[in-house]
Design a protein around this motif. Structure first.
Motif, PDB file in Angstrom:
ATOM      1  N   MET A 114      -2.465 -20.003  -0.205  1.00  0.00           N
ATOM      2  CA  MET A 114      -2.249 -18.721  -0.840  1.00  0.00           C
ATOM      3  C   MET A 114      -1.509 -17.812   0.132  1.00  0.00           C
ATOM      4  O   MET A 114      -1.833 -17.759   1.315  1.00  0.00           O
ATOM      5  CB  MET A 114      -3.578 -18.117  -1.260  1.00  0.00           C
ATOM      6  N   ALA A 115      -0.554 -17.117  -0.329  1.00  0.00           N
ATOM      7  CA  ALA A 115       0.263 -16.227   0.493  1.00  0.00           C
ATOM      8  C   ALA A 115      -0.487 -14.923   0.777  1.00  0.00           C
ATOM      9  O   ALA A 115      -1.372 -14.526   0.031  1.00  0.00           O
ATOM     10  CB  ALA A 115       1.576 -15.930  -0.208  1.00  0.00           C
ATOM     11  N   SER A 116      -0.112 -14.289   1.861  1.00  0.00           N
ATOM     12  CA  SER A 116      -0.705 -13.017   2.254  1.00  0.00           C
ATOM     13  C   SER A 116       0.411 -12.012   2.494  1.00  0.00           C
ATOM     14  O   SER A 116       1.498 -12.363   2.951  1.00  0.00           O
ATOM     15  CB  SER A 116      -1.509 -13.189   3.532  1.00  0.00           C
ATOM     16  N   PHE A 117       0.127 -10.750   2.214  1.00  0.00           N
ATOM     17  CA  PHE A 117       1.104  -9.703   2.493  1.00  0.00           C
ATOM     18  C   PHE A 117       1.415  -9.624   3.984  1.00  0.00           C
ATOM     19  O   PHE A 117       2.463  -9.118   4.388  1.00  0.00           O
ATOM     20  CB  PHE A 117       0.618  -8.338   1.972  1.00  0.00           C
ATOM     21  N   LEU A 118       0.534 -10.157   4.828  1.00  0.00           N
ATOM     22  CA  LEU A 118       0.728 -10.100   6.274  1.00  0.00           C
ATOM     23  C   LEU A 118       1.834 -11.023   6.768  1.00  0.00           C
ATOM     24  O   LEU A 118       2.292 -10.882   7.899  1.00  0.00           O
ATOM     25  CB  LEU A 118      -0.579 -10.440   6.992  1.00  0.00           C
ATOM     26  N   GLU A 119       2.264 -11.951   5.922  1.00  0.00           N
ATOM     27  CA  GLU A 119       3.329 -12.864   6.333  1.00  0.00           C
ATOM     28  C   GLU A 119       4.614 -12.129   6.696  1.00  0.00           C
ATOM     29  O   GLU A 119       5.405 -12.615   7.492  1.00  0.00           O
ATOM     30  CB  GLU A 119       3.600 -13.880   5.228  1.00  0.00           C
TER      31      GLU A 119
END
Length: 72
Positions: free
Chosen positions: A1-6
């Motif tokens: 799952m992707a995170s905005f922190l990427e």
């Protein structure tokens, strides 16, 4: 799952992690102090895992091996 922190700079993330860690530590210390100085000291000594700190705790509270609360 992707995170905005990427898409956030790692230095910014590290600084926020540090702020969070400091706040969590302050909360932990204050919660322990709410239970009393002995409890706070014991929690600190236990969490340290350091033999010297645990020995100092035992000395300060005059605990001997076999006493309740003695840290080995």
């Amino acid at each position: 799952m992707a995170s905005f922190l990427e898409d956030v700079n790692q230095m910014v993330i590290d600084a926020v992690y540090q702020d969070i860690a400091e706040q969590l530590l302050d909360d932990w210390i204050n919660n322990n102090l709410d239970e009393g100085q002995y409890y706070a000291d014991k929690q600190f000594a236990e969490m340290s895992g350091d033999k010297f700190i645990q020995d100092e705790f035992n000395k300060f509270y005059e605990l001997k091996e076999g006493d309740e609360g003695y840290l080995c």
